[in-house]
Write a protein that holds these residues in place. Structure first.
Motif, mmCIF file in Angstrom:
data_model
loop_
_atom_site.group_PDB
_atom_site.id
_atom_site.type_symbol
_atom_site.label_atom_id
_atom_site.label_comp_id
_atom_site.label_asym_id
_atom_site.label_seq_id
_atom_site.Cartn_x
_atom_site.Cartn_y
_atom_site.Cartn_z
ATOM 1 N N LEU A 78 -41.677 -67.560 66.414
ATOM 2 C CA LEU A 78 -40.672 -68.156 65.525
ATOM 3 C C LEU A 78 -41.196 -68.263 64.097
ATOM 4 N N ARG A 79 -42.493 -68.559 64.002
ATOM 5 C CA ARG A 79 -43.108 -68.668 62.671
ATOM 6 C C ARG A 79 -43.060 -67.326 61.943
ATOM 7 N N LEU B 234 -39.645 -66.831 60.712
ATOM 8 C CA LEU B 234 -39.409 -67.701 59.544
ATOM 9 C C LEU B 234 -40.063 -67.122 58.294
ATOM 10 N N LEU C 86 -37.939 -64.436 56.930
ATOM 11 C CA LEU C 86 -36.788 -64.997 56.226
ATOM 12 C C LEU C 86 -37.194 -65.550 54.865
ATOM 13 N N LYS C 87 -38.341 -66.230 54.862
ATOM 14 C CA LYS C 87 -38.795 -66.855 53.627
ATOM 15 C C LYS C 87 -39.127 -65.835 52.549
ATOM 16 N N LYS D 25 -35.411 -64.089 51.478
ATOM 17 C CA LYS D 25 -34.407 -64.927 50.803
ATOM 18 C C LYS D 25 -34.502 -64.917 49.280
ATOM 19 N N MET E 250 -32.996 -74.990 69.945
ATOM 20 C CA MET E 250 -33.874 -76.157 70.034
ATOM 21 C C MET E 250 -34.599 -76.418 68.727
ATOM 22 N N THR E 251 -34.938 -75.398 68.049
ATOM 23 C CA THR E 251 -35.759 -75.533 66.848
ATOM 24 C C THR E 251 -34.920 -75.608 65.578
ATOM 25 N N GLY E 252 -33.609 -75.433 65.751
ATOM 26 C CA GLY E 252 -32.754 -75.487 64.561
ATOM 27 C C GLY E 252 -32.710 -74.160 63.838
ATOM 28 N N PHE E 253 -33.347 -73.105 64.381
ATOM 29 C CA PHE E 253 -33.372 -71.794 63.721
ATOM 30 C C PHE E 253 -32.009 -71.126 63.701
ATOM 31 N N LEU F 14 -30.660 -71.219 60.396
ATOM 32 C CA LEU F 14 -31.343 -70.519 59.308
ATOM 33 C C LEU F 14 -30.969 -69.045 59.258
#
Lengths: 791, 100
Positions: free
Chosen positions: B58-59, B62, B65-66, B69, B90-93, B96
């Motif tokens: 997941l990192r 992320l 994405l970072k 963006k 669960m992680t809110g991803f 995002l």
């Protein structure tokens, strides 16, 4: 009967009216007093005046009586003297019959008020005049008639008047008798003075009879009238009336006659007194009238005369005067009464207005206008005082309203505050109905609306965090500190599982900003639900009581309360709670609950109650509450009373399956772990998705240990023990690296945007999301992380 | 863990296959480096053959994405399975990324 009742009712009404009317009451009192003075003064005056009048009347009547009696006596004397004179003349010339006529005639001529006069001689005294000779002269109209009175039909020498002086041998007055005048055929009541005439030898030759008309005498006497209705009476020796206003009584009745018909002792005694020739005054009833009778004898005649004066006559003037005076006084008093009533009523008029205004004010119209009085007397003063009072009243009412409103607002605020405070406390018991390993019951009874006591508990990562505390002081300040304490406890304990650290953290925060020098005695405990290990830290609070097979105080280090001093190192303590044991926590509101005699409840009683009660938290607290109420009785609750009881009931589950894996701290060994987890999941018949999530959770937990438990380059091992029991699936991940509590990490915020999100914390977050329970313990130099999944 | 980078309709498509766990993360990290260097093109992460993803994976997502963006590029996730979508949730991803 009915009218009597009516009168009574009216009287009552009048009395009621008088009682209500000050003016009438005062006037009546004054008039009553004046009336008494008048009555006494006038009574005395009237008595004296009446006495004077009476004395005056007596004097006057006596004078009149004396005068009359003198007059009568004068007349009688005159008769006697004239008779004596005539006798002398007759004796000088006893043998000249014709001169007798002259004598007799001259007697009447000289005394015109005499009725008649006869000079009667012994039978055959004058040879030539036959048997009878009596020179008789009588008034006949305006002239005098002189005749020879004796005859066969009138043999005078047998008459009383003739016989009496001869027999008695002294001149005398006859009793009244009826004299018939043959010539005129008229009769007249007479009394005669009879005097015997003797010759030189002393031989009786005749009798001189001089008569007075009784009616004339009566008129003479009756003419004397000291009072208009007074009258005179005269009685003879035998009591016969000679003079009486009732002419029918004259000679026909005596003073005693009446007595025969109606006994009258007064009249009889008067009669006797008069007969005896006494002189005096008698007060008696005559013919139904109160009279004064003045009586006196009349010379030698043996007659007695009396003047009867009716009292009404004597006192008529006085009575008139008296009645007039009484009437004047009565009218005066009446006018005085009316005058007073009017004066007082008009004087009291402002008072009545004041009373009306006062009533208006009393009804709530405080701005009612008071009558303005320009008077400086008591009523004026009262009016001024009243006006002042009204102003003050208005002011005070305003203030009162304001104060009441403020008070209501404060009370409302306090109620809300109380609600907020109560909402901070855990609610709803049992708090964890799904758990069979813990039973909790708590209760806080504030002495005031808001209090300084607190208790709290929450479950995190299979650990029960609980605390109980008591803020110094009471009321709003204490409640604010309580709220701060409770909030701090929650926020610190959210990421800190060691009670001593929780308390130390809280102390640092609170002591740093403690300007009001308030502090909290606090007990913080963390009960590990899996092992029964309880870590705790006591910051000056009452030691909790452990209720197991016995009951005893939990040993506590003496730490200072929270907020007193910064940098204090709070000491950690720990113990193991056996399943079935109840931890009973309380504040000093329980031990120091006072009854009326200021005796305190004390620990001993707490222990007594606990020993007699089953160990269920609710039962203990209810029994304790009842015991305290009984002990305190009617005394006021002086302090907040807070109790919290926790019963640890953990039972070791039956284990169906057990498997272990040991990995080095190398992430490349993760696939091994994956295989191990899948095997366990298969054994517990989990579906693919759950199995994948379990895999994820365990991997995150193990990777955490691999990355952080050991310093870089240091080799270490990670143990993974999996068990399947009646409670579900349990993974215990342990290592002997440095103490590291992954549960103490703050939760990641999943709502942040990509730019804001950090890369850490995701692992523990996923573990929490996936597993039903997570628990970290550092036991015997090992980090022990337990993950639970209910199947 | 296998990754294949393809160019489709002017988009960069990265195909993931197998388990993206902590062990395979460093290698995957290297593999996605071109995605981070690209600019002006949307990125599609095809997860239709991804069996498993851990927080390490997941990192990586992320970090892609970072980097995209700020350049104004879109990062789409395609063909995601329900179980992995659950992890994203669960992680809110899920909030995002954009999903295709």
């Amino acid at each position: 009967m009915k009218s009597l009742l009516n009168i009574e009712k009216h009287m009552k009404g009048i009395l009621q009216y008088i009682r209500r009317k000050l003016s009438i009451r005062v006037s009546l009192s004054v008039v009553f007093f004046a009336a008494i003075i008048f009555i006494v003064a006038l009574g005395f005056f009237f008595y004296q005046a009446r006495e004077a009048v009476r004395q005056e009347a007596i004097n006057r009547a006596m004078q009149t009586l004396d005068k009359t009696s003198l007059r009568v006596e004068g007349i009688l004397n005159r008769v006697e003297v004239a008779s004596e004179m005539t006798k002398w003349l007759v004796q000088r010339h006893p043998d000249v019959p014709d001169s007798m006529f002259v004598y007799s005639r001259s007697m009447l001529l000289n005394n015109p008020d005499f009725y008649n006069c006869s000079i009667a001689f012994e039978p055959n005294y004058f040879k030539d005049k036959g048997r009878y000779f009596s020179a008789y002269t009588k008034h006949d109209c305006d002239s005098l008639r002189t005749i020879q009175g004796g005859s066969d039909s009138y043999q005078y020498f047998y008459m009383d008047w003739y016989l009496m002086p001869t027999l008695l041998n002294m001149p005398c007055w006859t009793e009244p008798y009826m004299d018939l005048d043959v010539v005129t055929s008229t009769s007249e009541m007479l009394t005669s003075y009879c005097q015997a005439i003797n010759d030189k030898q002393g031989k009786l030759i005749g009798v001189i009879n001089t008569s007075l008309s009784i009616s004339w005498l009566s008129q003479t006497i009756s003419a004397v009238k000291p009072y208009p209705n007074s009258y005179s009476i005269m009685i003879g020796r035998g009591g016969t009336y000679f003079v009486h206003p009732d002419t029918t009584k004259i000679t026909s009745q005596t003073i005693f006659t009446q007595n025969l018909e109606r006994p009258d002792t007064a009249l009889a005694s008067l009669g006797h007194a008069m007969q005896k020739g006494e002189e005096g005054v008698k007060q008696m009833k005559m013919d139904g009238q109160h009279c004064y009778v003045f009586y006196k004898p009349l010379g030698k005649t043996g007659c007695s005369m009396a003047i009867v004066c009716p009292e009404s006559d004597i006192f008529s003037g006085f009575d008139r005067l008296r009645n007039s005076v009484i009437a004047i006084v009565l009218v005066g008093l009446l006018f005085m009464l009316i005058f007073f009533i009017r004066i007082i009523t008009s004087e009291l008029k402002p008072l009545r207005r004041l009373a009306t205004e006062a009533k208006t004010i009393a009804s709530g119209q405080f701005d009612a206008k008071l009558p303005e009085l320009r008077r400086i007397d008591e009523i004026g003063q009262l009016s001024h005082s009243f006006a002042d009072m009204q102003q003050s009243l208005v002011k005070y009412i305003e203030e009162l309203k304001k104060t009441t409103a403020q008070k209501a607002s404060i009370e409302s605020d306090l109620r809300i505050a109380s609600g907020i405070q109560m909402a901070m406390l855990p609610k709803g018991y049992p708090p964890y109905p799904e758990r069979d390993d813990i039973d909790i019951y708590g209760q806080l009874v504030s002495a005031k609306e808001v209090g300084g006591d607190l208790f709290d508990f929450f479950m995190r990562d299979e650990k029960l965090f609980f605390c109980i505390g008591d803020v110094s002081g009471k009321g709003v300040p204490a409640s604010l500190v309580m709220a701060v304490t409770r909030t701090l406890f929650r926020s610190v304990a959210a990421h800190e599982a060691l009670p001593d650290r929780i308390v130390t953290d809280m102390n640092e925060t609170m002591a740093a900003n403690n300007e009001s020098d308030m502090f909290v005695t606090l007990f913080v405990g963390v009960l590990d639900m899996l092992s029964g290990r309880m870590r705790y830290c006591n910051a000056g609070h009452d030691a909790p009581i452990l209720v197991g097979s016995g009951a005893g105080l939990l040993p506590c280090d003496s730490n200072i309360p929270v907020g007193v001093m910064q940098d204090w190192k709070y000491t950690p303590q720990e113990t193991t709670i056996d399943p079935g044991t109840t931890i009973f926590l309380y504040t000093d509101g329980l031990t120091e609950a006072e009854n009326k005699d200021h005796a305190q409840f004390q620990e001993k009683r707490i222990l007594d109650v606990i020993r007699q009660t089953p160990h269920a938290p609710k039962q203990i607290i209810e029994a304790m509450t009842q015991a305290v109420h009984q002990f305190v009785g009617d005394a006021d609750q002086s302090d907040d009373l807070t109790m919290l009881a926790l019963q640890y009931k953990h039972q070791q589950p039956d284990i169906y399956y057990q498997r272990s894996l040991t990995l080095p701290n190398d992430v490349q060994t993760i696939p091994k772990l994956s295989g191990f987890v899948e095997t366990v999941c298969e054994a517990s018949n989990l579906d693919m998705d759950t199995c994948m999530q379990m895999n994820l959770a365990i991997e995150e937990a193990v990777v955490n240990v691999m990355n952080y438990a050991y310093p870089k380059g240091v080799k270490g091992m990670v143990n993974i023990d999996a068990t399947i029991s009646s409670k579900g699936l349990k993974f215990v991940i342990s290592d002997n690296g440095k103490p590291f509590d992954p549960t103490a990490k703050a939760e990641v915020d999943t709502s942040l945007s990509a730019e804001e999100r950090g890369i850490g914390g995701l692992g523990i977050h996923l573990i929490r999301q996936i597993m039903d329970g997570i628990n970290y313990e550092y036991i015997d130099g090992r980090n022990v992380l337990t993950l639970l999944k209910v199947i | 863990m296998n990754t294949v980078l393809k160019e489709e309709n002017n988009d960069l498509v990265m195909y993931f296959e197998g388990r993206l766990d902590t062990a395979s993360a460093p290698e995957t990290e290297k593999a996605v480096a071109p995605l981070k260097e690209s600019s002006g093109r949307d990125i599609i992460l095809d997860c239709s053959k991804l069996d498993y993803i851990s927080s390490a994976g997941l990192r990586i997502f992320l970090s892609i994405l970072k980097s995209a963006k700020p350049k104004g590029d879109h990062v789409y996730i395609r063909g995601i399975s329900d179980s992995i979508r659950a992890v994203f949730a669960m992680t809110g991803f899920v909030n995002l990324f954009e999903f295709k």
